[in-house]
Write an enzyme that holds these catalytic residues in place. Structure first.
Site, PDB file in Angstrom:
ATOM      1  N   LYS A   1       9.082 -34.392   1.128  1.00 42.23           N
ATOM      2  CA  LYS A   1       9.967 -35.483   0.752  1.00 42.23           C
ATOM      3  C   LYS A   1       9.446 -36.810   1.299  1.00 42.23           C
ATOM      4  O   LYS A   1       8.760 -36.857   2.332  1.00 42.23           O
ATOM      5  CB  LYS A   1      11.394 -35.191   1.224  1.00 42.23           C
ATOM      6  CG  LYS A   1      11.534 -35.022   2.722  1.00 42.23           C
ATOM      7  CD  LYS A   1      12.794 -34.267   3.121  1.00 42.23           C
ATOM      8  CE  LYS A   1      14.066 -35.031   2.871  1.00 42.23           C
ATOM      9  NZ  LYS A   1      15.231 -34.342   3.476  1.00 42.23           N
TER      10      LYS A   1
ATOM     11  N   SER B   1      19.296 -34.369   0.836  1.00 39.81           N
ATOM     12  CA  SER B   1      18.360 -35.441   0.564  1.00 39.81           C
ATOM     13  C   SER B   1      16.998 -34.962   0.054  1.00 39.81           C
ATOM     14  O   SER B   1      16.155 -35.773  -0.311  1.00 39.81           O
ATOM     15  CB  SER B   1      18.152 -36.257   1.842  1.00 39.81           C
ATOM     16  OG  SER B   1      17.642 -35.444   2.894  1.00 39.81           O
TER      17      SER B   1
ATOM     18  N   SER C   1      20.625 -30.775   3.676  1.00 36.81           N
ATOM     19  CA  SER C   1      19.619 -31.503   2.893  1.00 36.81           C
ATOM     20  C   SER C   1      18.494 -30.639   2.356  1.00 36.81           C
ATOM     21  O   SER C   1      17.771 -31.054   1.456  1.00 36.81           O
ATOM     22  CB  SER C   1      19.021 -32.638   3.731  1.00 36.81           C
ATOM     23  OG  SER C   1      19.973 -33.646   3.950  1.00 36.81           O
TER      24      SER C   1
END
Length: 539
Positions: free
Chosen positions: A150, A225, A249
């Site tokens: 990420k 996320s 997340s």
């Protein structure tokens, strides 16, 4: 005589008090049922109304044409070591797929495809000179295998904006510790993927990179996320992912995109370079963790990212699933969340029934305090070494809710609505009582530890509902509690995909064990994958 009269009055008073208390309990129960029914109707209307707009816009990623994209990362690594496939061939295939699907889902936000191919060529040259591949398997278990991470995880030379316009040109000078570990294990980083601002929302959208779409249905949320990671993994644009999880997340996006996601026991993975952390924080709720298509990849990846602390776990231990103690909980008990729908409940109970047949029993429980999951997480976030109001402006000034809301309403704010809501929470809403939160958390941990001990497993819903339409997360904020509960407790937990529903959307459950029994979660995940199919390609 006076005594008799006095006793009679006391009895009548007690009786009246009892009737009053029963009336109050009945009234509360009635109001609770009424609220739940209202919530069910509300959720139906939300999906109906959003569906009117979105259902004509549905897309899916195209089918996979190259079967090597369907293999586990472990299988790919073995084929590279045995020279049945070259690293260049594998890296090229994933790069081509990532390019193909990214036009549809917007998961990759920065690539290093050219550099990755050069690294793959070097791997192949190195293997040509090697006679014994056994040492390579031990030292570099993922040699030549492509992976992604990420955008919020630092990677040397790559953008690290955290989704903030104020950081849109910032590049990392070094790798996050876990990314360095994976590179040292032979992994080839091919790209970074989308996140919400500062990793703090349940949908991966920001003003730098835009919105990521679900590969099973582009009108649906990928979560946050690590939303970009889950999307690109499930779409077969990467072999495996390194994500992170402070409130679901890793697991939420993995669930929404039909993949496996793992949050290890607290304090095991180094956090330097994860988000804005410049050092490791051993008492954090956050952990780095993998997202992958196949359960067999979980243990090898965990060994790498945990590093020396892997010795604290029994990751290589044989698990006799017949000897496990099985527990399950059907809902959190928080009436503010959506009701666990029929398909999610059925998936949970099928998993429970399967293990009941194997082990001989399965006990339904209710973790005391699980109905406060979101409130507890909200409190414990205040104990993290993180200043949201300063970080959201990249340290330029401390943001305030009213100022940023005014900017937002006049179209002058650099922040998304999700960040504004977080500022409102920080500035306006009352704080949780610290003593209450600590006591509830302690009691929850004690209760669950006594249940699970050294060989217990808890099945818990991944979510009340399957992935929703874009933006509906604003209308269902408390559903987040299903994931953040296990960050509060700091227990290991694995999101396990259980195929797709009648609409082609992923379903799944969470598998929880006591601390340092991460291997039990993986063993159960592998069994569920074998029986129920696990990850299903989006196309």
């Amino acid at each position: 005589m006076c005594t008799l009269v006095k006793n009679s009055r006391v009895q009548e008073s007690d009786k009246s008090q009892t009737i009053f208390e029963m009336t109050i309990k009945i009234l509360k129960y009635f109001l609770k049922c009424l609220f739940i029914q209202f919530h069910i109707i509300f959720d139906f209307l939300v999906d109906f109304i959003f569906g009117l707009y979105y259902d004509s816009k549905i897309q899916k990623v195209p089918p996979v044409k190259n079967n090597l994209l369907l293999m586990s990362a472990s299988e790919l690594a073995e084929k590279i070591r045995s020279r049945k496939l070259s690293s260049v061939e594998i890296v090229t295939a994933f790069i081509e797929r990532a390019k193909e699907v990214n036009e549809i889902i917007n998961a990759v936000v920065e690539d290093r495809y050219s550099d990755a191919l050069e690294e793959a060529k070097e791997v192949d040259k190195f293997l040509q000179t090697l006679e014994n591949s056994d040492l390579i398997k031990e030292k570099k278990p993922f040699l030549g295998v492509p992976f992604t991470t990420k955008e919020s995880n630092e990677a040397k030379g790559m953008l690290h904006t955290m989704g903030l316009l104020s950081r849109c040109t910032f590049r990392s000078e070094e790798d996050a510790t876990v990314i360095r570990f994976v590179k040292n294990a032979g992994g080839i980083l091919i790209a970074k993927t989308n996140v919400p601002e500062l990793n703090l929302w349940t949908e991966s959208r920001n003003n730098v990179y835009g919105q990521t779409c679900n590969p099973y249905n582009t009108t649906r949320n990928v979560g946050g996320s690590s939303g970009g990671e889950a999307a690109i993994i499930s779409a077969c644009g990467s072999a495996f992912s390194i994500a992170s999880d402070i409130g679901g997340s890793t697991r939420m996006p993995a669930f929404f995109s039909g993949a496996f996601g793992f949050k290890p026991t607290e304090g095991l993975t180094p956090l330097k370079g994860i988000g804005l952390r410049k050092e490791n924080y051993p008492n954090s709720m956050a952990e780095a963790g993998p997202i992958c298509k196949k359960a067999e990849d979980l243990i090898p990846i965990l060994k790498i990212i945990i590093g020396e602390k892997a010795s604290l776990l029994n990751l290589d231990a044989e698990v006799d699933i017949r000897c496990l103690n099985i527990f399950y909980q059907e809902s959190s008990g928080d009436i503010r969340t959506s009701t666990v729908n029929w398909e999610m409940r059925t998936a949970l109970l099928k998993a429970v029934q399967h293990f009941k047949e194997i082990t001989g029993s399965a006990t339904k429980i209710k973790i005391p305090g699980s109905e406060y999951s979101y409130r507890l997480w909200r409190f414990w976030m205040t104990q993290e070494n993180f200043d949201f109001k300063l970080s959201i402006t990249n340290g330029k000034y401390r943001a305030s809710a009213l100022t940023e809301l005014s900017k937002f309403l006049t179209g002058k704010s650099e922040l998304t609505l999700a960040a504004i809501i977080k500022l409102i929470d920080e500035d306006i809403l009352p704080r949780e009582d610290a003593e209450w939160a600590k006591n509830i958390t302690t009691n929850m941990k004690k209760y669950l530890m006594e249940k699970l001990e050294h060989n217990g497993i808890l099945f818990y819903p991944s979510s009340p509902l399957q992935t929703g339409y874009h933006y509906t997360a604003y209308l269902r904020p408390f559903n987040f509690g299903y994931w953040c509960l296990f960050n509060v407790l700091k227990f290991p937990v694995c999101q396990v995909p259980l195929g797709v529903d009648k609409n082609g959307l992923p379903i799944g459950i969470q598998v929880v064990a006591a601390p340092y029994n991460d291997h039990l979660c993986v063993a159960v995940a592998r069994e569920l994958e074998k029986i129920f199919g696990g990850w299903i390609p989006p196309a």
